[in-house]
Design a protein around this motif. Structure first.
Motif, PDB file in Angstrom:
ATOM      1  N   ILE A 166      39.830  29.418  36.941  1.00  0.00           N
ATOM      2  CA  ILE A 166      41.257  29.327  37.266  1.00  0.00           C
ATOM      3  C   ILE A 166      41.879  28.128  36.558  1.00  0.00           C
ATOM      4  O   ILE A 166      42.967  28.220  35.969  1.00  0.00           O
ATOM      5  N   ARG A 167      41.192  26.990  36.590  1.00  0.00           N
ATOM      6  CA  ARG A 167      41.723  25.779  35.963  1.00  0.00           C
ATOM      7  C   ARG A 167      41.954  25.969  34.469  1.00  0.00           C
ATOM      8  O   ARG A 167      42.935  25.463  33.906  1.00  0.00           O
ATOM      9  N   GLN A 168      41.079  26.728  33.828  1.00  0.00           N
ATOM     10  CA  GLN A 168      41.202  26.931  32.390  1.00  0.00           C
ATOM     11  C   GLN A 168      42.213  28.013  32.023  1.00  0.00           C
ATOM     12  O   GLN A 168      42.517  28.189  30.843  1.00  0.00           O
ATOM     13  N   GLY A 169      42.708  28.735  33.000  1.00  0.00           N
ATOM     14  CA  GLY A 169      43.753  29.709  32.713  1.00  0.00           C
ATOM     15  C   GLY A 169      43.299  31.148  32.619  1.00  0.00           C
ATOM     16  O   GLY A 169      44.091  32.028  32.252  1.00  0.00           O
ATOM     17  N   PHE A 170      42.031  31.428  32.945  1.00  0.00           N
ATOM     18  CA  PHE A 170      41.591  32.822  32.968  1.00  0.00           C
ATOM     19  C   PHE A 170      42.336  33.570  34.070  1.00  0.00           C
ATOM     20  O   PHE A 170      42.523  33.052  35.166  1.00  0.00           O
ATOM     21  N   GLU A 171      42.732  34.789  33.769  1.00  0.00           N
ATOM     22  CA  GLU A 171      43.381  35.623  34.776  1.00  0.00           C
ATOM     23  C   GLU A 171      42.527  36.808  35.189  1.00  0.00           C
ATOM     24  O   GLU A 171      42.759  37.408  36.238  1.00  0.00           O
ATOM     25  N   VAL A 172      41.551  37.172  34.362  1.00  0.00           N
ATOM     26  CA  VAL A 172      40.570  38.209  34.702  1.00  0.00           C
ATOM     27  C   VAL A 172      39.195  37.629  34.425  1.00  0.00           C
ATOM     28  O   VAL A 172      38.923  37.154  33.313  1.00  0.00           O
ATOM     29  N   PHE A 173      38.313  37.656  35.425  1.00  0.00           N
ATOM     30  CA  PHE A 173      37.007  37.021  35.282  1.00  0.00           C
ATOM     31  C   PHE A 173      35.969  37.878  35.995  1.00  0.00           C
ATOM     32  O   PHE A 173      36.082  38.150  37.190  1.00  0.00           O
ATOM     33  N   GLY A 174      34.972  38.315  35.241  1.00  0.00           N
ATOM     34  CA  GLY A 174      33.927  39.162  35.797  1.00  0.00           C
ATOM     35  C   GLY A 174      32.745  38.347  36.286  1.00  0.00           C
ATOM     36  O   GLY A 174      32.248  37.468  35.580  1.00  0.00           O
TER      37      GLY A 174
ATOM     38  N   ALA B 160      30.734  37.330  46.750  1.00  0.00           N
ATOM     39  CA  ALA B 160      31.710  37.587  45.693  1.00  0.00           C
ATOM     40  C   ALA B 160      32.910  38.356  46.231  1.00  0.00           C
ATOM     41  O   ALA B 160      34.063  38.085  45.860  1.00  0.00           O
ATOM     42  N   SER B 161      32.664  39.306  47.109  1.00  0.00           N
ATOM     43  CA  SER B 161      33.770  40.071  47.701  1.00  0.00           C
ATOM     44  C   SER B 161      34.676  39.165  48.519  1.00  0.00           C
ATOM     45  O   SER B 161      35.913  39.279  48.470  1.00  0.00           O
ATOM     46  N   SER B 162      34.071  38.239  49.256  1.00  0.00           N
ATOM     47  CA  SER B 162      34.856  37.299  50.054  1.00  0.00           C
ATOM     48  C   SER B 162      35.678  36.369  49.163  1.00  0.00           C
ATOM     49  O   SER B 162      36.864  36.113  49.427  1.00  0.00           O
ATOM     50  N   LEU B 163      35.069  35.883  48.085  1.00  0.00           N
ATOM     51  CA  LEU B 163      35.777  34.973  47.181  1.00  0.00           C
ATOM     52  C   LEU B 163      36.879  35.702  46.411  1.00  0.00           C
ATOM     53  O   LEU B 163      37.921  35.111  46.105  1.00  0.00           O
ATOM     54  N   ARG B 164      36.658  36.954  46.105  1.00  0.00           N
ATOM     55  CA  ARG B 164      37.715  37.716  45.438  1.00  0.00           C
ATOM     56  C   ARG B 164      38.961  37.774  46.318  1.00  0.00           C
ATOM     57  O   ARG B 164      40.085  37.626  45.826  1.00  0.00           O
ATOM     58  N   GLU B 165      38.754  37.985  47.588  1.00  0.00           N
ATOM     59  CA  GLU B 165      39.886  38.020  48.515  1.00  0.00           C
ATOM     60  C   GLU B 165      40.532  36.639  48.626  1.00  0.00           C
ATOM     61  O   GLU B 165      41.767  36.505  48.606  1.00  0.00           O
ATOM     62  N   LYS B 166      39.709  35.605  48.701  1.00  0.00           N
ATOM     63  CA  LYS B 166      40.222  34.247  48.875  1.00  0.00           C
ATOM     64  C   LYS B 166      41.109  33.819  47.711  1.00  0.00           C
ATOM     65  O   LYS B 166      42.136  33.155  47.909  1.00  0.00           O
ATOM     66  N   TYR B 167      40.720  34.192  46.484  1.00  0.00           N
ATOM     67  CA  TYR B 167      41.440  33.723  45.299  1.00  0.00           C
ATOM     68  C   TYR B 167      42.293  34.813  44.652  1.00  0.00           C
ATOM     69  O   TYR B 167      42.703  34.676  43.495  1.00  0.00           O
ATOM     70  N   SER B 168      42.592  35.859  45.386  1.00  0.00           N
ATOM     71  CA  SER B 168      43.272  37.015  44.799  1.00  0.00           C
ATOM     72  C   SER B 168      44.661  36.690  44.260  1.00  0.00           C
ATOM     73  O   SER B 168      45.149  37.373  43.352  1.00  0.00           O
ATOM     74  N   SER B 169      45.297  35.654  44.785  1.00  0.00           N
ATOM     75  CA  SER B 169      46.636  35.302  44.299  1.00  0.00           C
ATOM     76  C   SER B 169      46.587  34.437  43.038  1.00  0.00           C
ATOM     77  O   SER B 169      47.625  34.186  42.419  1.00  0.00           O
ATOM     78  N   ARG B 170      45.379  34.016  42.635  1.00  0.00           N
ATOM     79  CA  ARG B 170      45.266  33.086  41.507  1.00  0.00           C
ATOM     80  C   ARG B 170      44.472  33.644  40.329  1.00  0.00           C
ATOM     81  O   ARG B 170      44.614  33.152  39.202  1.00  0.00           O
ATOM     82  N   ILE B 171      43.641  34.650  40.583  1.00  0.00           N
ATOM     83  CA  ILE B 171      42.814  35.210  39.516  1.00  0.00           C
ATOM     84  C   ILE B 171      42.350  36.597  39.940  1.00  0.00           C
ATOM     85  O   ILE B 171      42.152  36.861  41.132  1.00  0.00           O
ATOM     86  N   HIS B 172      42.198  37.486  38.966  1.00  0.00           N
ATOM     87  CA  HIS B 172      41.662  38.823  39.236  1.00  0.00           C
ATOM     88  C   HIS B 172      40.155  38.778  38.985  1.00  0.00           C
ATOM     89  O   HIS B 172      39.712  38.656  37.840  1.00  0.00           O
ATOM     90  N   LEU B 173      39.393  38.860  40.049  1.00  0.00           N
ATOM     91  CA  LEU B 173      37.939  38.826  39.946  1.00  0.00           C
ATOM     92  C   LEU B 173      37.382  40.240  40.008  1.00  0.00           C
ATOM     93  O   LEU B 173      37.785  41.040  40.854  1.00  0.00           O
ATOM     94  N   LEU B 174      36.464  40.530  39.104  1.00  0.00           N
ATOM     95  CA  LEU B 174      35.741  41.791  39.109  1.00  0.00           C
ATOM     96  C   LEU B 174      34.281  41.507  39.439  1.00  0.00           C
ATOM     97  O   LEU B 174      33.730  40.482  39.022  1.00  0.00           O
ATOM     98  N   ILE B 175      33.661  42.398  40.174  1.00  0.00           N
ATOM     99  CA  ILE B 175      32.273  42.210  40.601  1.00  0.00           C
ATOM    100  C   ILE B 175      31.388  43.163  39.811  1.00  0.00           C
ATOM    101  O   ILE B 175      31.654  44.361  39.726  1.00  0.00           O
ATOM    102  N   SER B 176      30.338  42.603  39.243  1.00  0.00           N
ATOM    103  CA  SER B 176      29.538  43.366  38.304  1.00  0.00           C
ATOM    104  C   SER B 176      28.053  43.125  38.533  1.00  0.00           C
ATOM    105  O   SER B 176      27.636  42.436  39.470  1.00  0.00           O
ATOM    106  N   LEU B 177      27.287  43.696  37.654  1.00  0.00           N
ATOM    107  CA  LEU B 177      25.836  43.569  37.649  1.00  0.00           C
ATOM    108  C   LEU B 177      25.392  43.618  36.197  1.00  0.00           C
ATOM    109  O   LEU B 177      25.805  44.509  35.449  1.00  0.00           O
ATOM    110  N   GLU B 178      24.600  42.634  35.785  1.00  0.00           N
ATOM    111  CA  GLU B 178      24.017  42.697  34.449  1.00  0.00           C
ATOM    112  C   GLU B 178      22.611  43.261  34.564  1.00  0.00           C
ATOM    113  O   GLU B 178      21.783  42.751  35.314  1.00  0.00           O
ATOM    114  N   THR B 179      22.348  44.305  33.811  1.00  0.00           N
ATOM    115  CA  THR B 179      21.057  44.973  33.924  1.00  0.00           C
ATOM    116  C   THR B 179      19.936  44.124  33.334  1.00  0.00           C
ATOM    117  O   THR B 179      20.128  43.363  32.391  1.00  0.00           O
TER     118      THR B 179
END
Length: 363
Positions: free
Chosen positions: A28-36, A72-91
């Motif tokens: 958020i500090r660096q200005g990302f608006e979408v972060f996986g 991650a789901s909880s943090l996505r809700e907490k910061y939803s007004s400041r950044i769009h968080l996507l939840i993923s899995l790296e294989t």
């Protein structure tokens, strides 16, 4: 608003640093608006753990990933007004067991929390290729050995760890010249290894249609100079092109992964020839920092921008939840949890200036 589709935290990954929330706050500090948020998939055999995980079991890794999904789901809700968080899995695509368990996880109720997959291959013939160079040499050597005849049984795959007890890193036979520190494999020795890597990647692509293909040429981590010679290896280049076409067919994105710069590369993943192949076939590029903690967020993103702009990448893409779809968004894969959105004039976005200022302040 440039984006990152690939990140880790020390809270859920032993070779990363810092808590997940601290990573998000830095983004958020660096200005990302979408972060996986893309923590590693669980691994299911003791021999697939790493030395820093010697006190853990595969069950611990599974429970850690389940915990990640909840937090991650909880943090996505907490910061939803400041950044769009996507939840993923790296294989971590090591054996058929990983593929089966990945399919089961995605089909479960917990899988509903996973927006997309970062499809990565970190192992060849059961051996890690990015843990350290000596372990990578074992994978190269195993692939380069004489194939069995019809009368002989198929040689068993290797392993990263000796499960012990106590668990410890498998070192291989140091009396073999090509396993010794500093050995440089010949191109002839590398070709079977590269073929096997891209075949494993193709299997991952066909079975799971990852929305983001992770560091497509990680197999070249320790030999980046070989990236300039791939087209002179017909059997390897044919596999690269096959894989690229397969991802394009279902609308997947190819990440431009900035982590390669901190590994000593002059380019991101993908390297120049593969990037040009992707662009020539109308493939879609997305951005990833592959951060492993607060200090890695956005690291080398300015180099990534310059590399892609220099390669005439006119459009980048990013993922958006399907329920936020707008006209012009494109389908990605068969899970239909996210869609791809284009961004034109991406390298002129105000994000880059903000990133420069934020990174100067950090230093």
């Amino acid at each position: 608003m440039p984006h990152s589709h690939h990140s880790h935290s020390g809270q859920f990954c032993r070779h990363a640093k810092d808590n997940l929330e601290d990573v998000i706050v830095e983004a958020i500090r660096q200005g990302f608006e979408v972060f996986g948020l893309s923590e590693h998939a669980p691994r299911y055999r003791l021999e697939d753990l790493f030395p820093e995980e010697a006190d853990l079991t595969p069950t611990d890794l599974l429970e850690a990933y389940h915990s990640f999904l909840a937090i991650a789901s909880s943090l996505r809700e907490k910061y939803s007004s400041r950044i769009h968080l996507l939840i993923s899995l790296e294989t971590d695509y090591i054996t058929p067991l990983d593929s089966l368990n990945l399919a089961s996880l995605l089909a479960s109720t917990r899988g509903d929390a996973i927006d997309y997959i970062v499809g990565s291959v970190h192992h060849v013939r059961g051996i890690s290729i990015d843990f350290d160079r000596n372990t990578w040499l074992r994978a190269v050597h195993l692939c380069s050995r004489r194939p069995p005849s019809q009368e002989e049984e198929e040689e068993e795959d290797g392993r990263t760890m000796d499960p012990g007890p106590p668990p410890k890193l498998e070192l291989g036979d140091q009396s073999i010249t090509c396993l010794r520190e500093g050995y440089v494999p010949t191109e002839e020795e590398l070709i079977p290894f590269l073929e096997k890597y891209f075949d494993s990647q193709f299997d991952l692509i066909k079975k799971h249609q990852p929305e983001v293909l992770g560091h497509i040429d990680l197999c070249l981590l320790w030999v980046p100079e070989i990236s300039k010679k791939l087209q002179a290896m017909p059997s390897v280049w044919a596999r690269v092109e096959r894989n690229v076409r397969a991802v394009i067919e279902y609308g997947g994105l190819f990440e431009a992964n900035a982590a390669a710069f901190r590994k000593g590369w002059e380019t991101s993943y993908p390297s120049k020839d593969i990037l040009q192949l992707i662009l020539s076939l109308k493939g879609r590029i997305c951005l990833s920092d592959d951060s492993h903690g607060v200090s890695y967020v956005g690291l080398n993103y300015l180099k990534l921008r310059d590399y892609l702009a220099g390669a005439d990448v006119a459009t980048i893409w990013y993922l958006v939840p399907t329920d936020q779809r707008v006209n012009g968004d494109e389908d990605v894969g068969n899970r239909r949890r996210v869609v791809a959105r284009r961004m034109e004039a991406w390298n002129d976005h105000p994000f880059w200036k903000k990133l420069e200022i934020a990174q100067e302040a950090k230093t």
